[in-house]
Design an enzyme around this catalytic site. Structure first.
Site, PDB file in Angstrom:
ATOM      1  N   SER A  11      -2.259   7.059   2.368  1.00 52.08           N
ATOM      2  CA  SER A  11      -2.255   6.031   1.317  1.00 52.08           C
ATOM      3  C   SER A  11      -0.847   5.646   0.852  1.00 52.08           C
ATOM      4  CB  SER A  11      -3.098   6.488   0.125  1.00 52.08           C
ATOM      5  OG  SER A  11      -4.435   6.578   0.524  1.00 52.08           O
ATOM      6  N   LYS A  25     -13.718  13.118  -6.097  1.00 54.36           N
ATOM      7  CA  LYS A  25     -14.348  11.804  -6.267  1.00 54.36           C
ATOM      8  C   LYS A  25     -15.539  11.773  -7.226  1.00 54.36           C
ATOM      9  CE  LYS A  25     -13.003   9.428  -2.044  1.00 54.36           C
ATOM     10  NZ  LYS A  25     -13.481   8.734  -0.855  1.00 54.36           N
TER      11      LYS A  25
END
Ligand code: ATR
Length: 278
Positions: free
Chosen positions: A23, A72
């Site tokens: 990322s 998450k």
């Protein structure tokens, strides 16, 4: 500590472990391409330090975060507000800090769809989809996939109960059902998605050979510098249409970037630069 108002807007990805994350590279390429003045960091945070780390980041010019495994689902509790797709998925991969509040969103599903439908020109209407795995990754993609109106979507998992829970959760959104790896219904599968984390751990589950035809599109949500075990298995079974998760990775990142900066980057050159073919 007070925020330094002259500081560059900070973004980053929090995970544990997180060293493998691409990322930072992707977001730096997006920022360069779109002329955005921002920085993006790699933040390794243990589960029991998550809240503390997020609040600290928020206080020190933090404008947004990506959240990856294993945070998450637990991160949902920290958000003051969740988007509908994050709330439905019970899973967040994008946080936005605004006026002291934390907004949680999930761009994984739309990222997958953009890769399948836009980049790979796949028509998902009326097709049969088999998802292997029933963890956080599956939760993020079932809703968006059902919106494309497949003929059927089956979730197969080692622990069948977990697949049933997700299937029950989305039952009102479309033709979804659950099974084990050894009880996958007969018939032709247009698309098989590997959403297990087995490959990441160097494990190879008993992927269902009988579910595969020559024209089945095999898509691994995982990605790597080497061909992933699932892609390797699919190739060995004779599948000609095989892809790993680089496209989804770049597309979900582009959605996060758009949410944060209000600018949509062109994903093609970034994908070309970082992806490894499957
Ligand atoms: P993620 O957020 O990546 O989805 P997760 O929530 O831990 O991670 O889910 C991992 C998924 O991979 C689960 O479906 C898990 O199966 P179980 O629910 O039975 O644990 C699946 N998985 C991981 N290792 C596996 C293996 N060796 N064989 C089969 N399935 C595996």
């Amino acid at each position: 500590m007070t925020a330094d108002t002259n500081a560059v807007d900070r973004y980053g990805v929090m995970g544990y472990p997180v060293a493998h994350s691409r990322s930072p590279v992707i977001h730096r390429l997006f920022a360069h391409q779109t002329g955005q003045n921002m920085q993006y960091e790699l933040l390794q945070v243990q589960p029991d330090k998550l809240e503390q780390a997020v609040r600290q980041f928020q206080r020190t010019a933090g404008r947004g975060l990506n959240v990856t495994a294993p945070h998450k689902s637990s991160i949902c509790q920290l958000a003051d507000q969740l988007s509908e797709r994050a709330s439905t998925a019970g899973s967040v991969n994008t946080l936005v800090f605004q006026d002291g509040d934390i907004f949680g969103d999930n761009t994984d599903g739309i990222g997958l769809l953009r890769d399948l439908v836009v980049n790979r020109s796949l028509n998902l209407e009326g097709v049969s989809v088999l998802i292997l795995g029933a963890g956080g990754a599956t939760r993020g993609i079932v809703g968006p996939l059902l919106e494309m109106e497949p003929e059927r979507l089956v979730i197969a998992n080692r622990t069948v109960r977990k697949a049933e829970i997700i299937s029950d959760h989305f039952a009102r959104s479309g033709p979804v059902s659950a099974c084990g790896f050894d009880t996958i219904p007969d018939g032709h599968w247009d698309l098989i998605i590997n959403a297990t984390s087995a490959g990441l751990k160097g494990e190879t589950p008993p992927y269902p050979d009988t579910a595969l035809s020559d024209d089945t599109f095999c898509y691994d949500l995982s990605y790597g510098l080497k061909r992933t075990p699932f892609c390797q298995w699919a190739r060995e079974q004779g599948a000609t249409r095989v892809a790993s998760g680089w496209g989804m990775l770049v597309e979900q990142a582009a959605e996060s970037f758009h949410i944060w900066r209000g600018v949509r980057p062109d994903t093609r050159p970034v994908l070309k630069q970082i992806a490894v073919s499957a």
